[in-house]
Scaffold this active site. Structure first.
Site, PDB file in Angstrom:
ATOM      1  N   TYR A 164      -2.148  -1.482  14.663  1.00  0.00           N
ATOM      2  CA  TYR A 164      -2.145  -0.671  13.445  1.00  0.00           C
ATOM      3  C   TYR A 164      -3.178  -1.196  12.451  1.00  0.00           C
ATOM      4  O   TYR A 164      -3.970  -0.426  11.879  1.00  0.00           O
ATOM      5  CB  TYR A 164      -0.755  -0.679  12.811  1.00  0.00           C
ATOM      6  CG  TYR A 164      -0.727  -0.071  11.431  1.00  0.00           C
ATOM      7  CD1 TYR A 164      -0.705   1.309  11.261  1.00  0.00           C
ATOM      8  CD2 TYR A 164      -0.752  -0.880  10.292  1.00  0.00           C
ATOM      9  CE1 TYR A 164      -0.708   1.882  10.000  1.00  0.00           C
ATOM     10  CE2 TYR A 164      -0.750  -0.318   9.024  1.00  0.00           C
ATOM     11  CZ  TYR A 164      -0.735   1.050   8.885  1.00  0.00           C
ATOM     12  OH  TYR A 164      -0.743   1.601   7.632  1.00  0.00           O
ATOM     13  N   ARG A 197       1.823  -8.780   0.592  1.00  0.00           N
ATOM     14  CA  ARG A 197       1.982  -8.751  -0.864  1.00  0.00           C
ATOM     15  C   ARG A 197       2.732  -7.507  -1.335  1.00  0.00           C
ATOM     16  O   ARG A 197       3.528  -7.571  -2.282  1.00  0.00           O
ATOM     17  CB  ARG A 197       0.601  -8.798  -1.518  1.00  0.00           C
ATOM     18  CG  ARG A 197       0.615  -8.843  -3.040  1.00  0.00           C
ATOM     19  CD  ARG A 197      -0.730  -8.424  -3.585  1.00  0.00           C
ATOM     20  NE  ARG A 197      -1.068  -7.058  -3.189  1.00  0.00           N
ATOM     21  CZ  ARG A 197      -2.285  -6.536  -3.300  1.00  0.00           C
ATOM     22  NH1 ARG A 197      -3.274  -7.261  -3.768  1.00  0.00           N
ATOM     23  NH2 ARG A 197      -2.508  -5.277  -2.923  1.00  0.00           N
ATOM     24  N   ARG A 200       8.245   2.476   3.640  1.00  0.00           N
ATOM     25  CA  ARG A 200       7.105   2.162   4.493  1.00  0.00           C
ATOM     26  C   ARG A 200       7.334   0.755   5.027  1.00  0.00           C
ATOM     27  O   ARG A 200       7.339  -0.212   4.254  1.00  0.00           O
ATOM     28  CB  ARG A 200       5.788   2.233   3.705  1.00  0.00           C
ATOM     29  CG  ARG A 200       5.439   3.614   3.189  1.00  0.00           C
ATOM     30  CD  ARG A 200       3.992   3.663   2.696  1.00  0.00           C
ATOM     31  NE  ARG A 200       3.785   2.735   1.589  1.00  0.00           N
ATOM     32  CZ  ARG A 200       3.786   3.083   0.306  1.00  0.00           C
ATOM     33  NH1 ARG A 200       4.004   4.346  -0.033  1.00  0.00           N
ATOM     34  NH2 ARG A 200       3.574   2.190  -0.641  1.00  0.00           N
ATOM     35  N   PHE A 246     -20.139  -9.720  -0.812  1.00  0.00           N
ATOM     36  CA  PHE A 246     -19.264  -8.585  -0.542  1.00  0.00           C
ATOM     37  C   PHE A 246     -18.150  -8.956   0.433  1.00  0.00           C
ATOM     38  O   PHE A 246     -17.011  -8.510   0.299  1.00  0.00           O
ATOM     39  CB  PHE A 246     -20.095  -7.428   0.012  1.00  0.00           C
ATOM     40  CG  PHE A 246     -19.282  -6.283   0.540  1.00  0.00           C
ATOM     41  CD1 PHE A 246     -18.704  -5.381  -0.327  1.00  0.00           C
ATOM     42  CD2 PHE A 246     -19.098  -6.122   1.902  1.00  0.00           C
ATOM     43  CE1 PHE A 246     -17.948  -4.324   0.160  1.00  0.00           C
ATOM     44  CE2 PHE A 246     -18.351  -5.069   2.393  1.00  0.00           C
ATOM     45  CZ  PHE A 246     -17.772  -4.166   1.520  1.00  0.00           C
TER      46      PHE A 246
END
Length: 470
Positions: free
Chosen positions: A167, A214, A224, A292
Site C-alpha cells: 500500500y 503520526r 481509516r 528537497f
C-alpha cells in the site's frame, strides 16, 4: 507569527526563539517563483499554473516550501505529480470532476482539474511520459484498495506487513521512483539514478509510514485503519480503535502499555528504511534536489522520535515544534550532517526504549545499523573544518583511532627517510620519487649546469669581440 507570539516564545522557550530568529534572518528562500526571470520554469505568468501552485499550498504547506526551491522546471513537474489523479483524464484537455462530496478536502482541485491538465500537456515530453507511467501504476494499485474498502463497508484494514508495504509503495514508493526518473531526465542527477528503485521506494515508504504513524488518532476517528493487523493483533487488540486514549474513552487496564508496544513496532518498521534513505541521499549531486529530499526525511526521523513511547499520539495529532523544524531545515545541507541528524534521533529513540518492549532488541539493532553507517562513511575521529571557504580534514588526537592513524603516518615517513638514506649511501638518487623530496645533489647539478652555460656564453662573446672587432 504575531509579535505577541514571538514575545511569548522568547520568554517560555528562549532557545527556540533564537533558532526561529536565525531561520527567518539567514535562511532565505533561494528562489522566488513569482519573479519574472523564473516565469519560464515556474509558469507563474499563466493563470492555470498559478492555480496549481495555490492547490499545492493547500495540499501540503511543508512540501510546498521545499518544492518551490527546486531548480528550474523540476519544481513545476513535482507540482503536477502531487495533484493528478487519473492518467487517462490527465491528458484529456478540459477534463474536470465535480461529483465528489461537498466536504471533501480536495474537492476544489478536482473541480478545477482542467488547470492541471493544461500544465501537464505543456510539460516536456520526457517529464510527461514519466508522470503518466507512474500515475498508471499508482491508479491500478489504489483501485485494488478502493475495492477492498468497498467490500469492508468503507473501512480499509491491512492484514500483513507485506500488504502494508505494498500500500505504501502505491501511494509513496512510486512517487519516489518517479522523482528519481525525473531528476535523471532533467540532467541534474546521474542517468543511473532512475534505476535505483529500491532506494527510491525506501525514501517514499519512510515518509508515508511516518505520516501513518503520526496520524493514528485522526485516521482511527474517521475509520481509516492503515496499521497492519500482523503488528497490533499480536498485542491483544481486536480492533485498532481499542488503542485510542484520551477524554471520553473508557480505557481498560493495560491498554496504554500494549498500545505503546504496538507503536514501538510500527516505528521499528518505519526505521527499516533509514539506511536506504542515507544511501540515496549520498549519491545526489544537485544541491536543490538534495535539499528537497533531505528535509522531509530529517523531519520524518524527528517525528518518529516524537511519537516513540508518547501516549499523546493516541489522544491527538502531534507535530514537532516549529523551532525544531527550522533547525532541521538549516542543518539538512549535506549527507554528513543528515547522517548525524539520523544518529542523534536514533540515540534518543534508543534512550527512551524499555527493556520490557518486545521490539527492544530489534530497535537496538536498527539504531546500531545507523551508527555503523555513519561510522563507516563519516568516521567520528575525522573532523571536517571549514576554513577560507574550503573544507579540510583533521584527526582527533584524543581518539585512539586518530592516534593510530597519526602513528602510521609517522612510521611511513620514517621508513621513507630511512630508505632514502640507504640510497644516498649507495650512491643512488631516486629523483623520480615525488614523495622523497628534492635531493641536495640535484641543486648542485643544476648550479654546475648554469655556471657552465654562463662560461660558454662568455667565451662566445669574447671570441666574437676578438676575431670580429667590427
Amino acid at each position: 507569527m504575531g509579535i505577541s507570539t514571538w514575545l511569548l516564545l522568547a520568554i517560555t522557550h528562549p532557545n527556540e526563539f533564537r533558532t526561529l530568529l536565525q531561520f527567518h534572518l539567514y535562511h532565505e528562500g533561494k528562489r522566488d517563483i513569482t519573479s519574472i526571470r523564473e516565469h519560464p520554469t515556474s509558469g507563474w505568468d499563466r493563470e492555470s499554473m498559478r492555480r496549481c501552485w495555490s492547490f499545492l499550498d493547500a495540499t501540503s504547506r511543508s512540501f510546498s516550501a521545499v518544492i518551490k526551491e527546486l531548480d528550474g522546471d523540476l519544481a513545476r513537474t513535482r507540482n503536477k505529480k502531487l495533484l493528478r489523479n487519473f492518467h487517462n483524464f490527465t491528458v484529456q484537455k478540459g477534463w474536470k470532476f465535480d461529483g465528489n462530496g461537498p466536504n471533501e478536502k480536495d474537492r476544489q482541485l478536482l473541480v478545477e482539474y482542467d488547470c492541471v491538465v493544461d500544465e501537464i500537456l505543456a510539460l516536456d515530453p520526457a517529464y510527461k511520459d514519466i508522470i503518466l507511467d507512474i500515475c498508471l501504476k499508482m491508479e491500478n494499485g489504489m483501485a485494488d484498495y478502493t475495492h477492498k474498502a468497498a467490500m469492508s463497508n468503507g473501512s480499509i484494514y491491512l492484514d500483513t506487513i507485506e500488504e502494508y508495504d505494498l500500500y505504501c509503495h502505491y501511494v509513496a514508493g512510486l512517487v519516489g521512483e518517479g522523482l528519481s526518473r525525473i531528476f535523471s531526465a532533467s540532467g541534474k542527477e546521474a542517468p543511473w539514478l532512475a534505476n535505483q528503485l529500491e532506494m527510491s521506494n525506501s525514501m517514499g515508504l519512510l515518509l508515508q509510514k511516518t505520516n501513518i504513524i503520526r496520524d493514528f488518532r485522526e485516521d482511527a476517528d474517521e475509520s481509516r485503519f492503515f496499521w497492519p493487523k500482523e503488528i497490533w493483533g499480536v498485542h491483544g487488540f481486536t480492533d485498532m480503535k481499542d488503542m485510542r486514549l484520551g477524554p471520553g474513552i473508557d480505557v481498560k487496564p493495560g491498554v496504554k502499555e500494549r498500545a505503546l508496544w504496538v507503536q514501538s513496532a510500527m516505528i521499528l518498521d518505519a526505521m527499516r528504511h533509514l539506511v536506504d534513505s542515507l544511501d540515496y541521499l549520498r549519491v545526489l549531486k544537485n544541491q536543490t534536489v538534495f535539499n528537497f529530499c533531505a528535509i522531509p526525511v530529517t523531519m520524518a526521523i524527528a517525528t518518529l522520535e516524537l511519537c516513540f513511547m508518547n501516549p499523546k499520539m493516541f489522544e491527538r495529532n502531534i507535530k514537532i515544534r516549529k523551532a525544531e523544524a527550522a533547525a532541521l531545515i538549516m542543518r539538512s545541507t549535506n549527507p554528513r550532517e543528515v547522517a548525524y541528524i539520523f544518529r542523534e534521533y536514533c540515540r534518543k529513540i534508543h534512550a527512551k526504549a524499555s527493556y520490557k518492549d518486545p521490539s527492544f532488541l530489534h530497535l537496538s539493532i536498527v539504531c546500531g545499523q545507523v551508527e555503523q553507517w555513519c561510522e563507516h562513511h563519516y568516521p567520528s575521529f575525522v573532523e571536517v573544518v571549514s576554513a577560507s571557504g574550503s573544507a579540510k580534514h583533521s584527526l582527533k588526537a584524543e581518539d585512539p583511532r586518530g592516534r593510530i592513524v597519526q602513528m602510521e603516518n609517522q612510521k611511513e615517513r620514517e621508513i621513507t627517510t630511512e630508505k632514502r638514506m640507504r640510497q644516498l649511501r649507495a650512491g643512488i638518487a631516486d629523483v623520480a620519487n615525488p614523495d622523497s623530496g628534492v635531493p641536495w645533489e640535484l641543486f648542485v647539478y643544476l648550479a654546475l649546469v648554469v655556471v657552465l652555460i654562463i662560461l660558454l656564453s662568455c667565451g662566445v662573446i669574447y671570441a666574437v669581440l676578438k676575431f670580429f672587432p667590427e
